[in-house]
Design a protein around this motif. Structure first.
Motif, PDB file in Angstrom:
ATOM      1  N   GLY A 204       0.812  -1.212   0.000  1.00 48.97           N
ATOM      2  CA  GLY A 204       0.000   0.000   0.000  1.00 48.97           C
ATOM      3  C   GLY A 204       0.843   1.258   0.000  1.00 48.97           C
ATOM      4  N   ALA A 205       1.924   1.267   0.791  1.00 50.00           N
ATOM      5  CA  ALA A 205       2.795   2.448   0.848  1.00 50.00           C
ATOM      6  C   ALA A 205       3.517   2.662  -0.477  1.00 50.00           C
ATOM      7  CB  ALA A 205       3.802   2.280   1.987  1.00 50.00           C
ATOM      8  N   GLN A 206       3.988   1.582  -1.090  1.00 43.99           N
ATOM      9  CA  GLN A 206       4.644   1.715  -2.401  1.00 43.99           C
ATOM     10  C   GLN A 206       3.664   2.229  -3.455  1.00 43.99           C
ATOM     11  OE1 GLN A 206       6.161  -2.263  -2.989  1.00 43.99           O
ATOM     12  NE2 GLN A 206       7.986  -1.902  -1.737  1.00 43.99           N
ATOM     13  N   SER A 207       2.419   1.782  -3.376  1.00 44.44           N
ATOM     14  CA  SER A 207       1.406   2.250  -4.327  1.00 44.44           C
ATOM     15  C   SER A 207       1.064   3.719  -4.082  1.00 44.44           C
ATOM     16  CB  SER A 207       0.144   1.391  -4.215  1.00 44.44           C
ATOM     17  OG  SER A 207       0.427   0.038  -4.522  1.00 44.44           O
ATOM     18  N   CYS A 208       1.089   4.153  -2.819  1.00 46.72           N
ATOM     19  CA  CYS A 208       0.876   5.576  -2.516  1.00 46.72           C
ATOM     20  C   CYS A 208       1.957   6.423  -3.183  1.00 46.72           C
ATOM     21  CB  CYS A 208       0.891   5.803  -1.008  1.00 46.72           C
ATOM     22  SG  CYS A 208      -0.566   5.213  -0.130  1.00 46.72           S
ATOM     23  N   ARG A 209       3.195   5.945  -3.117  1.00 48.09           N
ATOM     24  CA  ARG A 209       4.288   6.688  -3.752  1.00 48.09           C
ATOM     25  C   ARG A 209       4.117   6.732  -5.271  1.00 48.09           C
ATOM     26  NH1 ARG A 209       8.463   3.660  -2.350  1.00 48.09           N
ATOM     27  NH2 ARG A 209       8.752   2.724  -4.406  1.00 48.09           N
ATOM     28  N   LEU A 210       3.726   5.575  -5.853  1.00 47.98           N
ATOM     29  CA  LEU A 210       3.496   5.535  -7.298  1.00 47.98           C
ATOM     30  C   LEU A 210       2.367   6.483  -7.703  1.00 47.98           C
ATOM     31  CD1 LEU A 210       3.727   1.693  -8.074  1.00 47.98           C
ATOM     32  CD2 LEU A 210       5.319   3.475  -8.816  1.00 47.98           C
ATOM     33  N   PHE A 211       1.300   6.505  -6.897  1.00 45.53           N
ATOM     34  CA  PHE A 211       0.171   7.383  -7.190  1.00 45.53           C
ATOM     35  C   PHE A 211       0.592   8.852  -7.128  1.00 45.53           C
ATOM     36  CE2 PHE A 211      -3.577   9.802  -5.710  1.00 45.53           C
ATOM     37  CZ  PHE A 211      -4.423   9.578  -6.784  1.00 45.53           C
ATOM     38  N   PHE A 212       1.352   9.197  -6.110  1.00 45.93           N
ATOM     39  CA  PHE A 212       1.829  10.580  -5.965  1.00 45.93           C
ATOM     40  C   PHE A 212       2.688  10.982  -7.154  1.00 45.93           C
ATOM     41  CE2 PHE A 212       4.942  13.715  -4.600  1.00 45.93           C
ATOM     42  CZ  PHE A 212       4.169  14.654  -3.957  1.00 45.93           C
TER      43      PHE A 212
ATOM     44  N   PHE B 126       7.576  -0.995 -17.910  1.00 46.63           N
ATOM     45  CA  PHE B 126       7.580  -1.145 -19.363  1.00 46.63           C
ATOM     46  C   PHE B 126       6.602  -0.214 -20.083  1.00 46.63           C
ATOM     47  CE2 PHE B 126       8.780  -5.608 -18.009  1.00 46.63           C
ATOM     48  CZ  PHE B 126      10.140  -5.421 -18.249  1.00 46.63           C
ATOM     49  N   HIS B 127       5.554   0.239 -19.372  1.00 47.94           N
ATOM     50  CA  HIS B 127       4.523   1.049 -20.039  1.00 47.94           C
ATOM     51  C   HIS B 127       4.266   2.367 -19.308  1.00 47.94           C
ATOM     52  CE1 HIS B 127       3.835  -2.432 -22.525  1.00 47.94           C
ATOM     53  NE2 HIS B 127       3.451  -3.159 -21.499  1.00 47.94           N
ATOM     54  N   GLY B 128       5.165   2.756 -18.436  1.00 44.61           N
ATOM     55  CA  GLY B 128       4.963   3.982 -17.674  1.00 44.61           C
ATOM     56  C   GLY B 128       4.947   5.233 -18.532  1.00 44.61           C
ATOM     57  N   GLN B 129       5.621   5.198 -19.693  1.00 50.13           N
ATOM     58  CA  GLN B 129       5.717   6.384 -20.537  1.00 50.13           C
ATOM     59  C   GLN B 129       4.684   6.411 -21.664  1.00 50.13           C
ATOM     60  OE1 GLN B 129       7.790   8.782 -19.593  1.00 50.13           O
ATOM     61  NE2 GLN B 129       8.411   7.466 -17.895  1.00 50.13           N
ATOM     62  N   ASP B 130       4.248   5.219 -22.099  1.00 53.74           N
ATOM     63  CA  ASP B 130       3.353   5.174 -23.258  1.00 53.74           C
ATOM     64  C   ASP B 130       1.917   4.822 -22.896  1.00 53.74           C
ATOM     65  OD1 ASP B 130       3.811   2.590 -22.539  1.00 53.74           O
ATOM     66  OD2 ASP B 130       4.708   1.951 -24.431  1.00 53.74           O
ATOM     67  N   THR B 131       1.570   4.859 -21.617  1.00 48.81           N
ATOM     68  CA  THR B 131       0.206   4.581 -21.167  1.00 48.81           C
ATOM     69  C   THR B 131      -0.376   5.832 -20.521  1.00 48.81           C
ATOM     70  OG1 THR B 131       0.747   2.261 -20.771  1.00 48.81           O
ATOM     71  CG2 THR B 131      -1.213   3.083 -19.702  1.00 48.81           C
ATOM     72  N   SER B 132      -1.675   6.004 -20.650  1.00 51.66           N
ATOM     73  CA  SER B 132      -2.354   7.158 -20.063  1.00 51.66           C
ATOM     74  C   SER B 132      -2.035   7.272 -18.580  1.00 51.66           C
ATOM     75  CB  SER B 132      -3.862   7.006 -20.266  1.00 51.66           C
ATOM     76  OG  SER B 132      -4.572   7.883 -19.421  1.00 51.66           O
ATOM     77  N   GLN B 133      -1.636   8.472 -18.179  1.00 46.53           N
ATOM     78  CA  GLN B 133      -1.337   8.704 -16.766  1.00 46.53           C
ATOM     79  C   GLN B 133      -2.584   8.537 -15.908  1.00 46.53           C
ATOM     80  OE1 GLN B 133       2.045   9.457 -15.594  1.00 46.53           O
ATOM     81  NE2 GLN B 133       2.135   8.493 -17.607  1.00 46.53           N
ATOM     82  N   PHE B 134      -3.737   8.803 -16.501  1.00 44.12           N
ATOM     83  CA  PHE B 134      -4.984   8.598 -15.768  1.00 44.12           C
ATOM     84  C   PHE B 134      -5.161   7.123 -15.417  1.00 44.12           C
ATOM     85  CE2 PHE B 134      -9.458   7.268 -15.979  1.00 44.12           C
ATOM     86  CZ  PHE B 134      -9.977   7.990 -14.911  1.00 44.12           C
ATOM     87  N   LEU B 135      -4.912   6.219 -16.373  1.00 43.33           N
ATOM     88  CA  LEU B 135      -5.056   4.782 -16.123  1.00 43.33           C
ATOM     89  C   LEU B 135      -4.025   4.293 -15.115  1.00 43.33           C
ATOM     90  CD1 LEU B 135      -5.825   3.388 -19.698  1.00 43.33           C
ATOM     91  CD2 LEU B 135      -7.407   3.748 -17.798  1.00 43.33           C
ATOM     92  N   LEU B 136      -2.805   4.791 -15.215  1.00 44.51           N
ATOM     93  CA  LEU B 136      -1.769   4.392 -14.254  1.00 44.51           C
ATOM     94  C   LEU B 136      -2.133   4.881 -12.845  1.00 44.51           C
ATOM     95  CD1 LEU B 136       1.498   5.114 -16.298  1.00 44.51           C
ATOM     96  CD2 LEU B 136       0.448   2.894 -15.822  1.00 44.51           C
ATOM     97  N   GLY B 137      -2.594   6.116 -12.751  1.00 40.61           N
ATOM     98  CA  GLY B 137      -2.995   6.643 -11.446  1.00 40.61           C
ATOM     99  C   GLY B 137      -4.192   5.897 -10.883  1.00 40.61           C
ATOM    100  N   LEU B 138      -5.167   5.565 -11.738  1.00 38.16           N
ATOM    101  CA  LEU B 138      -6.344   4.829 -11.296  1.00 38.16           C
ATOM    102  C   LEU B 138      -5.956   3.435 -10.795  1.00 38.16           C
ATOM    103  CD1 LEU B 138      -9.431   4.671 -11.031  1.00 38.16           C
ATOM    104  CD2 LEU B 138      -9.518   3.849 -13.401  1.00 38.16           C
ATOM    105  N   THR B 139      -5.024   2.793 -11.491  1.00 39.26           N
ATOM    106  CA  THR B 139      -4.559   1.468 -11.055  1.00 39.26           C
ATOM    107  C   THR B 139      -3.921   1.549  -9.676  1.00 39.26           C
ATOM    108  OG1 THR B 139      -4.162   0.815 -13.357  1.00 39.26           O
ATOM    109  CG2 THR B 139      -3.076  -0.479 -11.644  1.00 39.26           C
ATOM    110  N   SER B 140      -3.052   2.530  -9.472  1.00 40.23           N
ATOM    111  CA  SER B 140      -2.404   2.697  -8.158  1.00 40.23           C
ATOM    112  C   SER B 140      -3.427   2.982  -7.071  1.00 40.23           C
ATOM    113  CB  SER B 140      -1.377   3.829  -8.214  1.00 40.23           C
ATOM    114  OG  SER B 140      -0.378   3.569  -9.162  1.00 40.23           O
ATOM    115  N   LEU B 141      -4.396   3.833  -7.381  1.00 42.51           N
ATOM    116  CA  LEU B 141      -5.421   4.172  -6.392  1.00 42.51           C
ATOM    117  C   LEU B 141      -6.249   2.943  -6.016  1.00 42.51           C
ATOM    118  CD1 LEU B 141      -6.812   6.414  -4.759  1.00 42.51           C
ATOM    119  CD2 LEU B 141      -8.306   6.808  -6.742  1.00 42.51           C
ATOM    120  N   CYS B 142      -6.575   2.111  -6.988  1.00 44.37           N
ATOM    121  CA  CYS B 142      -7.338   0.889  -6.698  1.00 44.37           C
ATOM    122  C   CYS B 142      -6.534  -0.059  -5.810  1.00 44.37           C
ATOM    123  CB  CYS B 142      -7.724   0.189  -8.003  1.00 44.37           C
ATOM    124  SG  CYS B 142      -9.033   1.016  -8.921  1.00 44.37           S
ATOM    125  N   VAL B 143      -5.228  -0.156  -6.051  1.00 44.40           N
ATOM    126  CA  VAL B 143      -4.380  -1.005  -5.200  1.00 44.40           C
ATOM    127  C   VAL B 143      -4.373  -0.471  -3.769  1.00 44.40           C
ATOM    128  CG1 VAL B 143      -2.023  -1.813  -4.788  1.00 44.40           C
ATOM    129  CG2 VAL B 143      -2.925  -1.775  -7.111  1.00 44.40           C
TER     130      VAL B 143
END
Length: 523
Positions: free
Chosen positions: A202-210, A375-392
């Motif tokens: 959870g803490a690692q995902s908080c950092r990723l989300f931030f 692998f997809h941090g640069q070519d994927t929507s930041q919204f989808l990446l943020g949503l994934t982290s928030l769900c975790v």
């Protein structure tokens, strides 16, 4: 009337100065429950007493409680053998017994699917396509069968008892000494150890989300890794103040929805982005044949670790009402079937799509979540990446509540048994905060705990796949040498042997490959 004694209960003769003691009466829904109400403890005089001869001069008053069934029924025998104990009415797991199949599905799904599923493709890198899918399918069917056994072991028609905790059933089946030796540590880890792992993830995902939300636009100084651990733990402790297991049904629903969401997002994004260049599906081979065998066993441990939550099934079922005509196993099994249909819809696509997209390139630490950002941090929507982290994050907070509940229950039981009264709100707050921040301390001290998925899977495997088979044989006593007897003995013994092999293999690989033991250095 003579010397004969008539009635369902031994009657107390009337005297000139004392009123007759009314017999105990209880609604049918509480019949199999160790507790009746949240009233003070029943005194010794409140329990059913042995029959005593009625004096000739007295005329016994005959009253039969409405819930008494015909003579010789299992319920009547249970009343004669079981002393009613209201302790359970004051403890978090059994305080509320108004659950239903939907609550059971929420809790089971929240506890049955989690971040451990994201490392399933790592097991495929050692097993390959065919054996990976076969092993995952066999493990899923096996654990579903043991779930069925546990659901039907929750209530004992012979004794009238409801076994509301996994360890309680182990004590009744194997004896207190053996249960402490073989079941206490795995169950303790599956409660406290899972909460520690959830804080780390959870803490690692908080950092990723931030980092995803702020990117390079924020001027604020981000918290340190230890501070992220503290932030997540404080949120989990605040949420843990909900009083009992039934009260967190909504939390479990949210946790289940977010778990399904992030699992689906991760594998769908991985498939849409396509296979990585140069991906290979050849099984990873060790330097020697021995290491190759141990790698395969470690992969089996990872798959076993993906199926968790069996240690909570009896606790979840304990939140339901039950009587002779409407046993709790019916709605519970309905909830389990709903939950594990959704679990299968998450685990199999994650394992297969993840291995298809990344092959041998799947990161060992973090699995699919790490691969998505690497692998997809640069070519994927930041919204989808943020949503994934928030769900975790939300799923981890929700799972913390249900996995922490057995620990809350144990701590409060110490007070209840000593003081014979329910825990006051302030003491409950202290207990839960103490547990949460002890888990925080452990997470900061050993942040590499999540790297031991294979070893942990081997240690906890008997709780999931072996012990329920042995308990079924001991409690239900199927016909000796019959199909059911052979099936459960075979599965139980094979599960114990497999657990020993997984522990040995994982320990060897940890020593051989080396693990960076960064104590008090959270990543």
């Amino acid at each position: 009337m003579g010397d004969k004694e008539i009635g369902s209960f031994p009657a107390t003769p009337r005297t000139g100065s004392a009123a007759p003691t009314p017999p105990i009466s209880a609604p049918p829904s509480q019949l199999h429950s160790p507790s009746l109400t949240r009233s003070p403890l029943l005194s010794t005089d409140d329990h059913i007493q042995p029959a005593s001869k009625t004096p000739k001069s007295s005329t016994p008053r005959i009253r039969t409680p409405r819930f008494i069934t015909p003579l010789g029924s299992p319920i009547r025998r249970a009343l004669k053998l079981t002393r009613l104990d209201p302790h359970d009415a004051w403890l978090p797991i059994t305080e509320s017994r108004n659950g239903n199949a939907y609550y059971a599905a929420f809790h089971t799904l929240c506890s049955g699917i989690g971040i451990q599923a994201l490392v399933l493709p790592v097991a495929f890198t050692f097993l390959g396509w065919s054996w990976g899918i076969i092993t995952l399918t066999v493990a899923f069917i096996w654990q579903l069968y043991t779930l069925y056994l546990l659901v039907h072991l929750h209530e004992s028609p012979e004794t009238g008892m409801r076994y509301s905790r996994y360890l309680q059933l182990c004590n009744a089946t194997f004896g207190e000494k053996l249960a402490k030796w073989f079941a206490l540590f795995p169950i303790l880890y599956l409660s406290a150890g899972t909460c520690i792992t959830l804080i780390i993830i959870g803490a690692q995902s908080c950092r990723l989300f931030f980092n995803t939300v702020c990117g390079g636009t924020c001027s604020a100084q981000p918290p340190t890794n230890a501070e992220w651990y503290l932030i997540f733990t404080s949120a989990a402790v605040l949420l843990s103040q909900l009083p009992n297991l039934n009260s967190i049904a909504g939390v479990s629903l949210v946790g289940a929805i977010t778990a399904i969401a992030y699992c689906t997002l991760i594998w769908v994004i991985s498939v849409v982005e396509g296979r990585m260049p140069g991906v290979s599906y050849n099984p990873v081979k060790g330097r020697t044949e021995v290491i190759r065998i141990f790698d395969i066993l470690n992969a089996l441990g990872i798959i076993a670790f993906a199926f968790r939550g069996h240690n909570l099934i009896l606790e979840i079922q304990a939140t339901m009402p039950s009587d002779e005509k409407h046993p709790s196993r019916v709605p519970m099994w309905k909830g389990v079937k709903i939950a594990y249909t959704l679990v299968a819809m998450c685990l199999f696509p994650l394992a297969i799509a993840g291995y298809w997209a990344y092959g041998q390139m799947i990161p060992v630490d973090g699995g699919m979540l790490t691969a998505l950002f690497a692998f997809h941090g640069q070519d994927t929507s930041q919204f989808l990446l943020g949503l994934t982290s928030l769900c975790v994050i939300i799923s981890s907070l929700s799972s913390f509540q249900i996995y922490g509940m057995p620990a809350f229950d144990d701590m409060e039981s110490l007070y209840v048994k000593k003081k014979k009264e329910p825990s006051p709100w302030w003491l409950r707050l202290i207990f839960r905060a103490l547990f949460g921040y002890l888990c925080f301390f452990a997470a900061v001290a050993i942040p590499f705990l999540a790297s031991f998925a294979g070893l942990i899977g081997g240690i906890t495997l008997p709780v999931t796949l072996a012990y329920p088979c042995f308990m079924w044989v001991k409690v239900k006593k199927p016909k000796v040498y019959g199909p059911n007897w052979w099936l459960n003995w075979s599965l139980g013994l094979f599960g114990m042997a497999l657990s020993g092999l997984l522990i040995a293999a994982s320990t060897f690989l940890i020593i051989d490959n080396g693990v960076e033991f960064s104590f008090f250095n959270p990543a």
